[in-house]
Write a protein that holds these residues in place. Structure first.
Motif, PDB file in Angstrom:
ATOM      1  N   GLN A   1       0.863  -1.174   0.000  1.00 19.69           N
ATOM      2  CA  GLN A   1       0.000   0.000   0.000  1.00 19.69           C
ATOM      3  C   GLN A   1       0.901   1.226   0.000  1.00 19.69           C
ATOM      4  O   GLN A   1       1.829   1.318   0.802  1.00 19.69           O
ATOM      5  CB  GLN A   1      -0.892   0.005   1.228  1.00 19.69           C
ATOM      6  N   ALA A   2       0.639   2.179  -0.889  1.00 17.14           N
ATOM      7  CA  ALA A   2       1.548   3.301  -1.073  1.00 17.14           C
ATOM      8  C   ALA A   2       0.797   4.620  -1.171  1.00 17.14           C
ATOM      9  O   ALA A   2      -0.373   4.672  -1.579  1.00 17.14           O
ATOM     10  CB  ALA A   2       2.405   3.093  -2.319  1.00 17.14           C
ATOM     11  N   ALA A   3       1.473   5.682  -0.784  1.00 18.63           N
ATOM     12  CA  ALA A   3       0.945   7.041  -0.914  1.00 18.63           C
ATOM     13  C   ALA A   3       2.124   7.995  -0.852  1.00 18.63           C
ATOM     14  O   ALA A   3       3.215   7.644  -0.384  1.00 18.63           O
ATOM     15  CB  ALA A   3      -0.061   7.351   0.184  1.00 18.63           C
ATOM     16  N   ASP A   4       1.927   9.200  -1.348  1.00 19.39           N
ATOM     17  CA  ASP A   4       2.954  10.231  -1.225  1.00 19.39           C
ATOM     18  C   ASP A   4       2.280  11.580  -1.005  1.00 19.39           C
ATOM     19  O   ASP A   4       1.110  11.775  -1.348  1.00 19.39           O
ATOM     20  CB  ASP A   4       3.869  10.265  -2.450  1.00 19.39           C
ATOM     21  N   LYS A   5       3.018  12.505  -0.406  1.00 23.66           N
ATOM     22  CA  LYS A   5       2.449  13.794  -0.036  1.00 23.66           C
ATOM     23  C   LYS A   5       3.565  14.816   0.088  1.00 23.66           C
ATOM     24  O   LYS A   5       4.694  14.484   0.468  1.00 23.66           O
ATOM     25  CB  LYS A   5       1.716  13.677   1.307  1.00 23.66           C
ATOM     26  N   THR A   6       3.252  16.080  -0.225  1.00 21.32           N
ATOM     27  CA  THR A   6       4.219  17.167  -0.146  1.00 21.32           C
ATOM     28  C   THR A   6       3.702  18.261   0.776  1.00 21.32           C
ATOM     29  O   THR A   6       2.518  18.609   0.732  1.00 21.32           O
ATOM     30  CB  THR A   6       4.510  17.759  -1.533  1.00 21.32           C
ATOM     31  N   ALA A   7       4.588  18.793   1.616  1.00 22.78           N
ATOM     32  CA  ALA A   7       4.241  19.894   2.516  1.00 22.78           C
ATOM     33  C   ALA A   7       5.116  21.099   2.195  1.00 22.78           C
ATOM     34  O   ALA A   7       6.333  20.967   2.026  1.00 22.78           O
ATOM     35  CB  ALA A   7       4.440  19.477   3.971  1.00 22.78           C
ATOM     36  N   PHE A   8       4.499  22.291   2.096  1.00 26.53           N
ATOM     37  CA  PHE A   8       5.198  23.552   1.892  1.00 26.53           C
ATOM     38  C   PHE A   8       5.104  24.368   3.181  1.00 26.53           C
ATOM     39  O   PHE A   8       4.012  24.544   3.728  1.00 26.53           O
ATOM     40  CB  PHE A   8       4.598  24.337   0.730  1.00 26.53           C
ATOM     41  N   SER A   9       6.234  24.860   3.657  1.00 31.58           N
ATOM     42  CA  SER A   9       6.266  25.548   4.950  1.00 31.58           C
ATOM     43  C   SER A   9       7.009  26.875   4.825  1.00 31.58           C
ATOM     44  O   SER A   9       8.233  26.927   4.973  1.00 31.58           O
ATOM     45  CB  SER A   9       6.947  24.666   6.003  1.00 31.58           C
ATOM     46  N   PRO A  10       6.299  27.982   4.548  1.00 28.60           N
ATOM     47  CA  PRO A  10       6.947  29.300   4.501  1.00 28.60           C
ATOM     48  C   PRO A  10       7.234  29.830   5.905  1.00 28.60           C
ATOM     49  O   PRO A  10       6.535  29.505   6.864  1.00 28.60           O
ATOM     50  CB  PRO A  10       5.923  30.170   3.779  1.00 28.60           C
ATOM     51  N   LYS A  11       8.271  30.658   6.023  1.00 28.49           N
ATOM     52  CA  LYS A  11       8.679  31.252   7.297  1.00 28.49           C
ATOM     53  C   LYS A  11       9.020  32.725   7.075  1.00 28.49           C
ATOM     54  O   LYS A  11       9.467  33.114   6.003  1.00 28.49           O
ATOM     55  CB  LYS A  11       9.926  30.567   7.877  1.00 28.49           C
ATOM     56  N   LEU A  12       8.845  33.515   8.125  1.00 26.88           N
ATOM     57  CA  LEU A  12       9.263  34.912   8.087  1.00 26.88           C
ATOM     58  C   LEU A  12       9.620  35.355   9.503  1.00 26.88           C
ATOM     59  O   LEU A  12       8.770  35.347  10.394  1.00 26.88           O
ATOM     60  CB  LEU A  12       8.175  35.821   7.521  1.00 26.88           C
ATOM     61  N   ASN A  13      10.870  35.753   9.704  1.00 22.86           N
ATOM     62  CA  ASN A  13      11.345  36.246  10.995  1.00 22.86           C
ATOM     63  C   ASN A  13      11.879  37.662  10.829  1.00 22.86           C
ATOM     64  O   ASN A  13      12.610  37.946   9.878  1.00 22.86           O
ATOM     65  CB  ASN A  13      12.458  35.350  11.555  1.00 22.86           C
ATOM     66  N   ILE A  14      11.514  38.533  11.769  1.00 24.71           N
ATOM     67  CA  ILE A  14      11.958  39.926  11.751  1.00 24.71           C
ATOM     68  C   ILE A  14      12.554  40.255  13.110  1.00 24.71           C
ATOM     69  O   ILE A  14      11.920  40.023  14.145  1.00 24.71           O
ATOM     70  CB  ILE A  14      10.795  40.889  11.436  1.00 24.71           C
ATOM     71  N   VAL A  15      13.767  40.781  13.101  1.00 25.03           N
ATOM     72  CA  VAL A  15      14.461  41.115  14.345  1.00 25.03           C
ATOM     73  C   VAL A  15      14.899  42.573  14.289  1.00 25.03           C
ATOM     74  O   VAL A  15      15.432  43.031  13.271  1.00 25.03           O
ATOM     75  CB  VAL A  15      15.691  40.204  14.552  1.00 25.03           C
ATOM     76  N   HIS A  16      14.668  43.289  15.384  1.00 19.96           N
ATOM     77  CA  HIS A  16      15.093  44.686  15.479  1.00 19.96           C
ATOM     78  C   HIS A  16      15.974  44.852  16.706  1.00 19.96           C
ATOM     79  O   HIS A  16      15.520  44.656  17.837  1.00 19.96           O
ATOM     80  CB  HIS A  16      13.885  45.618  15.580  1.00 19.96           C
ATOM     81  N   SER A  17      17.240  45.200  16.481  1.00 12.91           N
ATOM     82  CA  SER A  17      18.168  45.445  17.580  1.00 12.91           C
ATOM     83  C   SER A  17      18.089  46.923  17.953  1.00 12.91           C
ATOM     84  O   SER A  17      18.679  47.779  17.284  1.00 12.91           O
ATOM     85  CB  SER A  17      19.593  45.072  17.171  1.00 12.91           C
ATOM     86  N   VAL A  18      17.349  47.219  18.995  1.00 13.88           N
ATOM     87  CA  VAL A  18      17.170  48.609  19.413  1.00 13.88           C
ATOM     88  C   VAL A  18      18.503  49.211  19.822  1.00 13.88           C
ATOM     89  O   VAL A  18      18.870  50.313  19.419  1.00 13.88           O
ATOM     90  CB  VAL A  18      16.156  48.688  20.573  1.00 13.88           C
ATOM     91  N   ASN A  19      19.249  48.462  20.633  1.00 14.65           N
ATOM     92  CA  ASN A  19      20.597  48.846  21.025  1.00 14.65           C
ATOM     93  C   ASN A  19      21.297  47.583  21.518  1.00 14.65           C
ATOM     94  O   ASN A  19      20.772  46.473  21.354  1.00 14.65           O
ATOM     95  CB  ASN A  19      20.588  49.958  22.087  1.00 14.65           C
ATOM     96  N   SER A  20      22.468  47.731  22.116  1.00 16.56           N
ATOM     97  CA  SER A  20      23.227  46.570  22.563  1.00 16.56           C
ATOM     98  C   SER A  20      22.583  45.867  23.747  1.00 16.56           C
ATOM     99  O   SER A  20      23.014  44.784  24.138  1.00 16.56           O
ATOM    100  CB  SER A  20      24.655  46.986  22.934  1.00 16.56           C
TER     101      SER A  20
END
Length: 746
Positions: free
Chosen positions: A498-517
Motif C-alpha cells: 500500500q503506497a501514498a505520497d504527499k508534499t508539505a510547503f512551509s513558509p517562514k518569516l522572521n523579523i528582528v530589530h536590535s534597538v541597542n546593545s
C-alpha cells in the motif's frame, strides 16, 4: 502564497546595496590550547553590524571608518578588544578562558543569544543524567512511566507531545525522532547519549526555522557533543535502590597545529538500578561513544562519530488510584510486574565542512542508524481479556539512512548585507516486523493485532535569505518536504504494498530589530507540520495526512545590566485536522483542529560573582476548536509550569545547585471532570572539586513529596471486578533519592 513569498525574496535581492569601505578578516582561537572557536561574536564599536566566526574560527566584517576598535567575545572566554586601522591586515585573535558569566551574552542576535544563555545554564547547573538534557529547554517537561528504558513523555507549549510527536530532536544534526514507530509517532529515545559528552543544547520554540522540518511544530532541540574534551574523566556514582553508574571519557588523539588540528576521544557509560518499586526494575544500560574531528586544511574539516547502546529493564507501569486506595497494592506496587522491555541503537555519522570562499560555505552530514525495540505494556489490565490480561508487545527492527547538505553564501561578495542559506536532505527508514501483539507474562502470544513492513522516505529542501539593514534583520524562507509511504500488511492474504505520497510547503518569516546593545525585539512566524504514521497514511489513502500548523512569536531579549537578562514572549499555534495512529491499540483516531496561545518569561540574574539565579515561567491556553465550550479541553495539556533554581559557588571548589520544577493541575479529559495532579519537586546537588578530582552528592526530590510523574485517564478493569472503571492511572514520581559521586580528572 508561494507567489508572494517568491516576490518578497526577489525584492530583497534587488533592493540590497553595499555600504562598506573594506573587509577586515581574521581568525579566533583559544589561547590555552589553540582550539578554533566557532560562534564567537565579532563587532566594531562604531557600527551596528556584527558577525560570527565559522567552524574554522574565521570571520570577515565590513569596516566603514578608521580608526576603530574590534570587539570579540565568546561564552567562557574573556572579551578582547583590538585597535583597527587602515593598515591592519589579517588578524589572529586569541581569547583567554574565563568563568562563564551573563556579561558574555551578546543580545545582538536572538537565536544565538538564547543558545549562549543555554551554555551558561549548562555551566552553572551541569547535566547529571540523560533525563536532564531535555529539561535544560525552558518550559519543557518530561515524564518517565516505564522503568527508565522507555523514551520520556514530553510536554511543551500546551502540547502533550507523547514521546516526541511535536518536537524535533537531533544530536549533532542526526535525527532522534522515529517516524512510524511501533509505540508512537516521533518516538525520541535519547538514552544513547552520555551526558558528559554534551557541549551545547541548541533549541527554538515554534515552527519558524527553515532548517528544521518534520516534528518541529512546538519546537526543536539539537544536542551537540564535544569535539575536544578539556580533560580525561573517570566517574563513579552509587546511591539508593542499588543504583550504580560509572563513566569514562578518554582523549586518544590531540594534535593542535596551524592547519592540521586533529582530536579524537572515546567515552563509555554503564548505569544500573532497581528503582524504588516493589518489583525491582533490574535496569541495565551500556553506552559507548567515539568521535574524531580534524581540520584537513585551511578550508575543510571532517568529523566522524560512532555510538552504540543497549538497555534492558522491568517496569511496574501505571497503577490505578482505586487499587492503591483500597490497599490492594502499595504506592510502589504493580498490577502486571512483567512489563518492561529492551532496546538498542547503533549510530554512525560523518560531517564534512568546506569553506568555498570567505563568505561561502558548504556542510554535508551523512548518517546511519541500526535500531531494535521491544516493549511489553499493560494499560487496561483485564478489560479485554479477563483470564490472561491485556498485556501487549510492541516491537520493530529499523535501519535509517540519511544525509543533509547545507549551503550558505553572502551574496554579491564581501560588501553585501544579504546572505543566502539553502539545504537539501534525504532520510529513508526501512522498518521490518513492526508489530502489536496480545501477550501474557512476556512468553505467551495469543494474537497479532498488527504486523508488517514499512518503507518511508523524506526528501526535503529549503532556502532562506537573511537581510541585514542597520538595526533590522529580515529572514524570509520556504521549506519543502516530500514523503513517500509504503506499507506491506502481513496480516492480509497475499503480498500487497500500500503506497501514498504527499508534499508539505512551509513558509517562514522572521523579523528582528536590535534597538541597542541591550535590547532586541523579534517577531517570528511560520508554518510547520509533523508527519503521520505510514499506517495512517495508507488507511486515509494519502488524504489530510500532513496537516499544517500556523504559529507566531512576539518577544524581546532585554539586558538592562551586564548581569541581568529577561526574556518575555507571547506566542500562538494553530493545528489543522490530523489523524493519529494509536500504537497501543492499532487504530486510527481523528484529533480535530486545536489552538494554543500563551506567554513565556525567562529571567537570568547574577547578583554576585558566586551566585547564578534562573527562572522560567510558561503559561499555555490549549483548546480543541471543533468542540463545544466546556468539552474542548485537551487532555494532559500543561497549563502553568515553571522551572528554576540557584547555583552557589561561595568558596573555591565548592558548589551547590538547588533546582525546582512546578506543574499546575491540568485536565486529564475533554470536559475537565478528571484532573491530573500537579507537583512541586526540588533537587539538590553539592560538590567540591580540585584540579584532579571532584566529590559530590545529588538528591532528587529533596523534600520527599508524593507526586505523580505520569498520569492518564484510562478505562481499566482489575481481576474479578464486574465492570470497568475510568479513572486516573499513574506512575509515582521518584521519592527522596540520594547518590554519591566521585570523579578523577587527568
Amino acid at each position: 502564497m508561494m507567489y508572494r513569498i517568491v516576490c518578497v525574496l526577489m525584492l530583497l535581492v534587488f533592493c540590497t546595496t553595499g555600504y562598506s569601505q573594506g573587509i577586515l578578516k581574521g581568525q579566533v582561537k583559544s589561547r590555552e590550547n589553540g582550539e578554533l572557536l566557532e560562534e564567537a561574536t565579532v563587532r566594531l564599536k562604531s557600527a551596528s553590524l556584527h558577525t560570527h566566526t565559522l567552524g574554522d574560527g574565521s570571520f570577515g566584517i565590513p569596516v566603514t571608518r578608521y580608526p576603530d576598535t574590534l570587539v570579540v567575545s565568546h561564552v567562557g572566554y574573556e572579551t578582547m578588544e583590538t585597535a583597527v586601522t587602515d593598515r591592519t591586515g589579517h588578524l589572529i585573535i586569541f581569547l583567554y578562558q574565563a568563568p562563564v558569566t551573563l556579561s558574555q551574552v551578546n543580545v545582538t542576535d536572538s537565536r544565538r543569544a538564547i543558545r549562549q544563555i543555554t551554555q551558561i545554564d549548562l555551566k552553572a547547573n551541569p547535566v547529571n543524567s540523560a533525563q536532564d538534557l531535555l529539561r535544560k529547554v525552558p518550559g519543557l517537561f518530561i515524564a518517565q512511566h516505564a522503568g527508565g528504558g522507555k523514551a520520556e513523555q514530553i510536554f511543551l507549549r500546551g502540547f502533550d507531545i507523547d514521546h516526541g510527536t511535536d518536537v524535533r530532536i537531533t544530536t549533532d544534526g542526526m535525527p532522534v525522532n522515529m517516524v512510524s514507530h511501533a509505540h508512537g509517532q516521533g518516538y525520541a529515545d535519547l538514552h544513547f547519549l552520555i551526558p558528559e559528552t554534551i557541549k551545547d543544547i541548541d533549541f527554538g520554540k515554534g515552527s519558524y526555522y527553515v532548517d528544521q522540518g518534520d516534528f518541529a511544530t512546538a519546537g526543536y532541540v539539537n544536542l551537540s557533543t564535544f569535539d575536544r574534551p578539556d580533560k580525561n574523566l573517570v566517574k563513579v556514582e552509587a546511591g539508593q535502590f542499588n543504583t550504580f553508574r560509572t563513566v569514562a571519557l578518554l582523549k586518544v588523539l590531540d594534535q593542535q597545529k596551524d592547519d592540521q588540528n586533529h582530536q579524537a576521544y572515546v567515552a563509555g557509560e554503564y548505569y544500573g538500578t532497581n528503582g524504588p518499586f516493589e518489583s525491582p526494575q533490574h535496569f541495565n544500560r551500556l553506552n559507548l561513544f567515539a568521535k574524531y574531528t580534524g581540520q584537513l586544511d585551511r578550508r575543510s574539516s571532517l568529523g566522524i562519530q560512532f555510538s552504540t547502546f543497549t538497555s534492558k529493564w522491568n517496569a511496574s507501569g501505571q497503577i490505578p488510584e482505586r487499587a492503591v486506595a483500597s490497599g490492594e497494592i502499595p504506592r510502589w506496587g504493580s498490577i502486571d510486574p512483567t512489563e518492561g522491555g529492551n532496546t538498542g541503537r547503533t549510530n554512525l555519522a560523518l560531517k564534512y565542512r568546506y569553506r568555498i570562499a570567505d563568505h561561502e560555505n558548504w556542510t554535508s552530514t551523512f548518517y546511519f542508524s541500526n535500531y531494535d525495540f521491544s516493549l511489553y505494556s499493560n494499560f487496561t489490565f483485564f478489560l479485554h481479556d479477563s483470564v490472561h490480561g491485556d498485556q501487549i508487545h510492541q516491537s520493530e527492527k529499523r535501519k535509517i539512512y540519511g544525509m543533509d547538505h547545507r549551503y550558505s553564501k553572502q551574496l554579491f561578495g564581501d560588501n553585501s548585507d544579504l546572505t543566502l542559506v539553502a539545504g537539501l536532505g534525504l532520510r529513508y527508514d526501512a522498518i521490518r516486523g513492526i508489530s502489536l501483539q496480545h501477550t501474557a507474562q512476556r512468553d505467551s502470544l495469543f494474537e497479532y493485532f498488527a504486523l508488517g513492513d514499512i518503507d518511508e522516505t523524506n526528501i526535503n529542501g529549503y532556502a532562506g535569505l537573511e537581510w541585514q539593514r542597520g538595526k533590522w534583520r529580515i529572514s524570509p524562507g520556504i521549506r519543502v518536504d516530500h514523503f513517500i509511504f509504503n506499507y506491506n500488511d502481513q496480516l492480509t492474504p497475499g503480498y500487497q504494498t500500500q503506497a501514498a505520497d504527499k508534499t508539505a510547503f512551509s513558509p517562514k518569516l522572521n523579523i528582528v530589530h536590535s534597538v541597542n546593545s541591550q535590547l532586541q525585539a523579534y517577531f517570528k512566524s511560520g508554518m510547520g507540520f509533523h508527519s503521520n504514521d505510514t499506517r495512517v497514511v495508507v488507511a486515509q489513502k494519502g488524504v489530510d495526512i500532513l496537516p499544517a500548523t500556523y504559529g507566531a512569536d512576539l518577544g524581546v531579549i532585554f539586558k538592562p545590566w551586564p548581569k541581568f537578562l529577561i526574556q518575555p514572549a507571547l506566542w500562538f499555534i494553530q493545528m489543522q485536522q490530523e489523524f493519529v495512529y494509536v500504537g497501543d491499540e492499532a487504530v486510527v483516531e481523528p484529533s480535530g483542529r486545536t489552538r494554543r496561545m500563551g506567554a513565556d518569561l525567562g529571567i537570568r540574574f547574577e547578583p554576585v560573582p558566586w551566585m547564578y539565579i534562573d527562572a522560567d515561567i510558561s503559561y499555555a491556553y490549549a483548546r480543541a476548536m471543533d468542540e463545544a465550550k466546556g468539552e474542548n479541553y485537551i487532555p494532559l495539556a500543561p497549563d502553568l509550569t515553571s522551572t528554576g533554581g540557584i547555583a552557589f559557588r561561595p568558596l573555591k571548589g565548592l558548589s551547590a545547585n538547588w533546582r525546582y520544577r512546578y506543574m499546575k493541575d491540568r485536565p486529564a479529559n475533554e470536559d475537565n471532570s478528571v484532573v491530573a495532579q500537579g507537583y512541586f519537586v526540588n533537587d539538590l546537588v553539592v560538590s567540591y572539586s580540585r584540579n584532579r578530582w571532584e566529590i559530590g552528592c545529588q538528591v532528587e526530590n529533596l523534600f520527599d513529596v508524593n507526586w505523580r510523574e505520569a498520569q492518564f485517564d484510562t478505562q481499566t478493569r482489575l481481576k474479578n471486578e464486574p465492570a470497568p472503571v475510568s479513572e486516573i492511572c499513574y506512575t509515582p514520581g521518584t521519592p527522596f533519592f540520594a547518590r554519591l559521586k566521585c570523579s578523577i580528572f587527568f
